[in-house]
Write a protein that holds these residues in place. Sequence first.
Motif, short mmCIF file in Angstrom:
data_model
loop_
_atom_site.label_atom_id
_atom_site.label_comp_id
_atom_site.label_asym_id
_atom_site.label_seq_id
_atom_site.Cartn_x
_atom_site.Cartn_y
_atom_site.Cartn_z
N ILE A 121 0.84 -1.20 0.00
CA ILE A 121 0.00 0.00 0.00
C ILE A 121 0.87 1.25 0.00
O ILE A 121 0.59 2.22 -0.72
CB ILE A 121 -0.97 -0.02 1.20
N TYR A 122 1.95 1.24 0.78
CA TYR A 122 2.89 2.36 0.80
C TYR A 122 3.46 2.60 -0.60
O TYR A 122 3.51 3.73 -1.07
CB TYR A 122 4.03 2.06 1.79
N GLY A 123 3.88 1.52 -1.27
CA GLY A 123 4.42 1.64 -2.62
C GLY A 123 3.40 2.20 -3.60
O GLY A 123 3.74 3.02 -4.46
N LEU A 124 2.15 1.78 -3.46
CA LEU A 124 1.09 2.31 -4.33
C LEU A 124 0.84 3.79 -4.05
O LEU A 124 0.70 4.59 -4.98
CB LEU A 124 -0.20 1.51 -4.13
N ASP A 167 5.84 4.21 -6.01
CA ASP A 167 7.18 3.63 -6.06
C ASP A 167 7.06 2.22 -6.64
O ASP A 167 6.67 1.27 -5.95
CB ASP A 167 7.78 3.59 -4.66
N MET A 168 7.36 2.09 -7.93
CA MET A 168 7.16 0.82 -8.62
C MET A 168 8.00 -0.33 -8.08
O MET A 168 7.48 -1.44 -7.94
CB MET A 168 7.39 0.98 -10.13
N PRO A 169 9.30 -0.15 -7.78
CA PRO A 169 10.05 -1.29 -7.24
C PRO A 169 9.45 -1.83 -5.94
O PRO A 169 9.35 -3.04 -5.76
CB PRO A 169 11.46 -0.72 -7.00
N ILE A 170 9.03 -0.94 -5.04
CA ILE A 170 8.41 -1.39 -3.79
C ILE A 170 7.08 -2.08 -4.08
O ILE A 170 6.76 -3.12 -3.50
CB ILE A 170 8.24 -0.21 -2.80
N THR A 171 6.30 -1.51 -4.97
CA THR A 171 5.00 -2.09 -5.31
C THR A 171 5.15 -3.47 -5.93
O THR A 171 4.48 -4.42 -5.51
CB THR A 171 4.24 -1.16 -6.28
N ILE A 172 6.04 -3.60 -6.89
CA ILE A 172 6.21 -4.88 -7.59
C ILE A 172 6.79 -5.94 -6.65
O ILE A 172 6.27 -7.06 -6.56
CB ILE A 172 7.10 -4.71 -8.84
N ALA A 173 7.85 -5.59 -5.93
CA ALA A 173 8.49 -6.56 -5.04
C ALA A 173 7.52 -7.04 -3.96
O ALA A 173 7.43 -8.24 -3.68
CB ALA A 173 9.74 -5.95 -4.40
N ASN A 174 6.76 -6.13 -3.38
CA ASN A 174 5.86 -6.52 -2.31
C ASN A 174 4.62 -7.23 -2.83
O ASN A 174 4.04 -8.05 -2.12
CB ASN A 174 5.52 -5.32 -1.44
N SER A 175 4.21 -6.97 -4.06
CA SER A 175 3.11 -7.73 -4.66
C SER A 175 3.51 -9.19 -4.81
O SER A 175 2.75 -10.10 -4.45
CB SER A 175 2.75 -7.17 -6.04
N ILE A 176 4.70 -9.41 -5.33
CA ILE A 176 5.19 -10.77 -5.53
C ILE A 176 5.43 -11.46 -4.18
O ILE A 176 5.03 -12.61 -3.98
CB ILE A 176 6.47 -10.78 -6.39
#
Length: 110
Positions: free
Chosen positions: A75-78, A82-91
């Motif tokens: 949620i923070y990444g969204l 911040d795409m790297p945080i969003t992508i890494a934490n989604s996975i």
Amino acid sequence: MIKSVPLWPGIITLSLVLGTLVIWLDTAHLGLCAAFLTTGSFALQVIHIVKTQETRAISINMYLAFSCGVLLWLIYGLRTNDMPITIANSITLALACAVLMLKLRNERNL
């Protein structure tokens, strides 16, 4: 008799490699390497569980707490775009939830 292998040569090598990466890589690539290693570790856990069907030593409470933390990071990444945080934490969230589901499935079958 199993002969023990000293760990210090590997630790020294790993320290030198990581130290070199920290100096050599820019911030974005350093973050991508960190995300790859931390997220990849959960992929290794899922693969291990699928192969062995062994989940007795896995703590449900730890994975629940961890998954909630990863969800907050997502949620923070969204929110910060911040795409790297969003992508890494989604996975990572998907993999941690897979571990939880495998754990619950295996305990139900006992």
